[in-house]
Scaffold this motif. Structure first.
Motif, mmCIF file in Angstrom:
data_model
loop_
_atom_site.group_PDB
_atom_site.id
_atom_site.type_symbol
_atom_site.label_atom_id
_atom_site.label_comp_id
_atom_site.label_asym_id
_atom_site.label_seq_id
_atom_site.Cartn_x
_atom_site.Cartn_y
_atom_site.Cartn_z
ATOM 1 N N ASP A 39 -30.609 -12.869 -25.984
ATOM 2 C CA ASP A 39 -29.987 -12.959 -24.515
ATOM 3 C C ASP A 39 -31.232 -13.641 -22.908
ATOM 4 O O ASP A 39 -32.459 -14.341 -24.099
ATOM 5 C CB ASP A 39 -30.228 -11.407 -24.433
ATOM 6 N N ARG A 40 -30.793 -13.644 -21.758
ATOM 7 C CA ARG A 40 -31.662 -14.188 -20.940
ATOM 8 C C ARG A 40 -33.035 -14.598 -20.665
ATOM 9 O O ARG A 40 -33.750 -14.597 -20.926
ATOM 10 C CB ARG A 40 -30.919 -13.912 -19.380
ATOM 11 N N ASN A 60 -30.080 -17.574 -16.245
ATOM 12 C CA ASN A 60 -29.033 -16.827 -16.222
ATOM 13 C C ASN A 60 -27.900 -18.587 -15.622
ATOM 14 O O ASN A 60 -27.045 -18.378 -16.451
ATOM 15 C CB ASN A 60 -28.950 -16.120 -14.974
ATOM 16 N N ARG A 61 -28.280 -19.206 -15.406
ATOM 17 C CA ARG A 61 -27.052 -20.361 -15.264
ATOM 18 C C ARG A 61 -27.355 -20.725 -16.782
ATOM 19 O O ARG A 61 -26.014 -20.877 -16.950
ATOM 20 C CB ARG A 61 -27.792 -21.577 -14.092
ATOM 21 N N ILE A 62 -28.493 -21.007 -17.208
ATOM 22 C CA ILE A 62 -28.089 -21.266 -18.470
ATOM 23 C C ILE A 62 -27.182 -20.399 -19.589
ATOM 24 O O ILE A 62 -26.214 -20.869 -20.757
ATOM 25 C CB ILE A 62 -29.500 -21.557 -18.861
ATOM 26 N N ILE A 63 -27.504 -19.349 -19.298
ATOM 27 C CA ILE A 63 -27.302 -18.415 -20.576
ATOM 28 C C ILE A 63 -25.462 -18.786 -20.995
ATOM 29 O O ILE A 63 -24.059 -18.157 -20.561
ATOM 30 C CB ILE A 63 -27.422 -17.207 -20.486
ATOM 31 N N GLY A 64 -24.693 -18.194 -19.247
ATOM 32 C CA GLY A 64 -23.975 -18.430 -18.151
ATOM 33 C C GLY A 64 -22.979 -19.742 -18.903
ATOM 34 O O GLY A 64 -21.930 -19.472 -19.221
ATOM 35 N N VAL A 65 -23.717 -21.058 -18.351
ATOM 36 C CA VAL A 65 -22.655 -22.147 -19.318
ATOM 37 C C VAL A 65 -22.472 -22.066 -21.153
ATOM 38 O O VAL A 65 -21.581 -22.811 -21.053
ATOM 39 C CB VAL A 65 -23.127 -23.162 -18.797
ATOM 40 N N TYR A 76 -27.786 -20.489 -31.977
ATOM 41 C CA TYR A 76 -28.672 -21.648 -31.991
ATOM 42 C C TYR A 76 -28.292 -22.926 -31.774
ATOM 43 O O TYR A 76 -28.701 -23.587 -31.018
ATOM 44 C CB TYR A 76 -28.985 -21.322 -33.565
ATOM 45 N N PRO A 77 -27.091 -23.012 -31.556
ATOM 46 C CA PRO A 77 -26.255 -24.535 -31.503
ATOM 47 C C PRO A 77 -26.191 -24.790 -29.908
ATOM 48 O O PRO A 77 -26.360 -25.590 -30.016
ATOM 49 C CB PRO A 77 -24.600 -24.646 -31.931
ATOM 50 N N GLU A 78 -25.709 -23.353 -29.430
ATOM 51 C CA GLU A 78 -25.433 -23.808 -27.824
ATOM 52 C C GLU A 78 -27.169 -24.084 -27.431
ATOM 53 O O GLU A 78 -28.013 -24.592 -26.387
ATOM 54 C CB GLU A 78 -25.627 -22.605 -27.777
ATOM 55 N N LEU A 80 -29.327 -25.298 -29.108
ATOM 56 C CA LEU A 80 -30.177 -26.703 -29.463
ATOM 57 C C LEU A 80 -29.858 -27.667 -29.074
ATOM 58 O O LEU A 80 -30.246 -28.723 -27.887
ATOM 59 C CB LEU A 80 -29.796 -26.676 -30.950
ATOM 60 N N ALA A 81 -29.259 -27.571 -28.147
ATOM 61 C CA ALA A 81 -27.829 -28.513 -27.518
ATOM 62 C C ALA A 81 -28.523 -28.217 -25.939
ATOM 63 O O ALA A 81 -28.973 -29.616 -25.313
ATOM 64 C CB ALA A 81 -26.647 -28.017 -26.928
ATOM 65 N N MET A 82 -28.593 -27.238 -25.834
ATOM 66 C CA MET A 82 -29.022 -26.559 -24.006
ATOM 67 C C MET A 82 -30.872 -27.519 -23.999
ATOM 68 O O MET A 82 -30.997 -27.732 -23.305
ATOM 69 C CB MET A 82 -29.252 -25.436 -23.942
ATOM 70 N N MET A 83 -31.966 -27.147 -25.120
ATOM 71 C CA MET A 83 -32.532 -27.731 -25.111
ATOM 72 C C MET A 83 -33.281 -29.393 -24.988
ATOM 73 O O MET A 83 -33.807 -30.031 -25.055
ATOM 74 C CB MET A 83 -34.001 -26.462 -25.782
ATOM 75 N N GLU A 84 -32.122 -29.821 -26.107
ATOM 76 C CA GLU A 84 -32.520 -31.215 -26.528
ATOM 77 C C GLU A 84 -31.837 -31.823 -24.856
ATOM 78 O O GLU A 84 -32.609 -32.522 -24.388
ATOM 79 C CB GLU A 84 -31.025 -31.348 -27.196
#
Length: 161
Positions: A39-40, A60-65, A76-78, A80-84
């Motif tokens: 979660d956030r 909050n924005r990252i979780i929302g996207v 996890y895939p979400e 990983l993509a965000m952290m990359e």
């Protein structure tokens, strides 16, 4: 937990295996219930563990996207993509700006002796007030106030950003 030791070189297009594994380990660490989602709050903790400084609004924005279900969780895939994306776009200057903001205790846009003393006390630095004043006066030409621009210039000159 210490920040990530994996360094992403400017211009890289992908994370290496070690960096990807580190992100997976962090995700699993913060997926406290083993649900496969964070979660956030868990997201912010995980990003900080990787050496990033997210704001509550950014998390909050990252979780929302990334949250396809709209339930306030990221798998996890979400993650990983965000952290990359975040790690490949990392700029060390951001850390120096955060550092300056910590030293600018009154938010006036300048680092002063009061801010320097406060931070030194917070980190239990053995320097006394006289040493800190001498350092700041040397760096500022006697004004005792350093702007963010001057701070960043000094950091860059010393290869710190």
């Amino acid at each position: 937990m210490a920040p990530s030791t994996s360094v992403v070189k400017k211009g890289e297009k992908h994370l290496d295996t070690k960096q990807t594994e580190e992100i997976k380990n962090v995700f699993q660490l913060f997926d406290m219930d083993g649900s496969g989602y964070i979660d956030r709050r868990e997201l912010m903790d995980a990003m900080q563990a990787l050496g990033l400084q997210p704001t509550k609004q950014e998390a909050n924005r990252i979780i929302g996207v990334g949250d396809k279900s709209g339930e306030g969780f990221m798998d996890y895939p979400e993650f990983l993509a965000m952290m990359e994306k975040k790690m490949l776009n990392y700029d060390p200057k951001d850390d120096m700006i955060h550092c300056f903001e910590t030293l600018d205790t009154d938010g006036a846009g300048f680092m002063t002796i009061d801010g320097l003393k406060k931070v030194a006390a917070d980190i239990c630095d053995p320097a006394d007030a006289e040493q800190l004043e001498e350092l700041l006066n040397t760096l500022t030409g006697g004004t005792g106030k350093m702007s963010e621009e001057d701070f960043l210039r000094i950091m860059k000159r010393n290869n710190l950003c």
